[in-house]
Design an enzyme around this catalytic site. Structure first.
Site, short mmCIF file in Angstrom:
data_model
loop_
_atom_site.label_atom_id
_atom_site.label_comp_id
_atom_site.label_asym_id
_atom_site.label_seq_id
_atom_site.Cartn_x
_atom_site.Cartn_y
_atom_site.Cartn_z
N HIS A 36 0.87 -1.19 0.00
CA HIS A 36 0.00 0.00 0.00
C HIS A 36 0.90 1.24 0.00
CE1 HIS A 36 -3.77 2.10 1.38
NE2 HIS A 36 -2.90 2.90 1.98
N ASP A 38 1.17 5.18 0.15
CA ASP A 38 0.44 6.40 0.52
C ASP A 38 1.10 7.63 -0.11
OD1 ASP A 38 -1.64 5.52 2.46
OD2 ASP A 38 0.10 4.72 3.52
N HIS A 69 -2.74 4.80 -2.64
CA HIS A 69 -3.76 5.60 -1.95
C HIS A 69 -3.39 7.07 -2.12
CE1 HIS A 69 -5.48 6.76 2.29
NE2 HIS A 69 -6.18 7.29 1.31
N GLY A 153 -3.53 11.09 6.78
CA GLY A 153 -2.48 12.10 6.89
C GLY A 153 -1.23 11.63 7.59
N ASP A 182 -8.28 0.92 6.26
CA ASP A 182 -6.96 1.53 6.37
C ASP A 182 -6.85 2.45 7.58
OD1 ASP A 182 -4.45 2.57 5.79
OD2 ASP A 182 -5.11 3.82 4.13
N GLY A 183 -5.92 2.13 8.47
CA GLY A 183 -5.63 3.02 9.59
C GLY A 183 -5.74 2.34 10.95
N GLY A 184 -4.62 2.22 11.63
CA GLY A 184 -4.63 1.70 13.00
C GLY A 184 -4.94 0.23 13.14
N GLY A 204 0.17 -0.80 8.68
CA GLY A 204 1.39 -0.01 8.58
C GLY A 204 2.23 -0.22 9.81
#
Ligand code: DX5
Ligand code: ZN
Length: 226
Positions: A36, A38, A69, A153, A182-184, A204
């Protein structure tokens, strides 16, 4: 291959050791489904992270699928989309919050109609506070939805708990479209995220904060979850 796991490399500082660790995962039968990438323009989101095209080429040559992304606003979105395609993207998400997102989806679909290129999967990313109807109205034009479970971000943020319900609602409203979250995401919440209706997750920080433990974490996830 761990099809449901994609890895965000936003937090990777030292590329060389990371890439050799990534390759060694293949030998341990722990290859992840996709990388992925970013991209941040410093406008749509505050931070800036340019597309690392050299790295993309290297990863594509190594046989990795690349999912890009784009946290990029109108000003440079078309340019960044074309760049992503040129450097080997298999999938691109643009944000539904960008004005006239449909126009950009149409550009990728237009490229896809030309048979000489490989098919580029196109999707919409949706922020935690954006109504899901905004994505639903474009569902026939996209292949995938990237549900943001943090405000985009930066990496390493805490998963927003209300995302479980959002995933369920999107699954209910959009049927069998691909849903990626996506995220955490970490080894504690991944199970519930998948049970809520996600097809895949982006990981991530949970993996890349300690590259020497990526194999152990993935082995645990493989054994207990996916
Ligand atoms: C957040 C990015 C994510 C992020 C994921 O803006 O879009 O892809 O890097 O990383 P973690 O898992 O650390 O939240
Ligand atoms: Zn992302």
């Amino acid at each position: 291959m761990l099809e449901k796991i994609t890895m965000s490399i936003l937090g990777v500082k030292d590329l060389e050791p990371f890439l050799s660790e990534l390759d060694s995962l293949k030998e341990k039968d722990l290859e992840i489904g996709a990388i992925h990438i970013d991209v941040m323009d410093g406008e749509f989101v505050e931070n800036k992270a340019l597309m690392h095209t050299g790295l993309m080429e290297k990863l594509a040559e190594g046989g990795y699928r690349l999912e890009v992304h784009l946290m990029v606003g109108k000003k440079s979105l078309e340019e960044e989309m074309i760049k992503a395609i040129k450097y080997g993207a298999d999938k691109i998400w643009i944000h539904v919050e960008v004005e006239d997102a449909e126009k950009y989806i149409n550009i990728v679909n237009g490229i896809n109609r030309k048979a000489e290129f490989k098919y580029i999967s196109i999707g919409l990313a949706i922020n935690p506070d954006t109504p899901i109807q905004n994505v639903a109205i474009l569902k026939d034009k996209i292949d995938s939805v990237l549900v943001m479970s943090v405000f985009p971000g930066k990496g390493g943020q805490k998963y927003i708990e209300s995302s479980y319900e959002k995933i369920k609602s999107i699954r209910g409203l959009l049927g069998d479209i691909e849903i990626v979250v996506d995220g955490g995401i970490n080894e504690k919440n991944i199970k519930k995220v998948l049970e809520s209706g996600a097809d895949k997750v982006v990981m991530g920080h949970a993996l890349t904060s300690n590259i020497n433990h990526m194999d152990k974490k993935l082995m645990w996830i493989k054994k207990h979850i996916v």
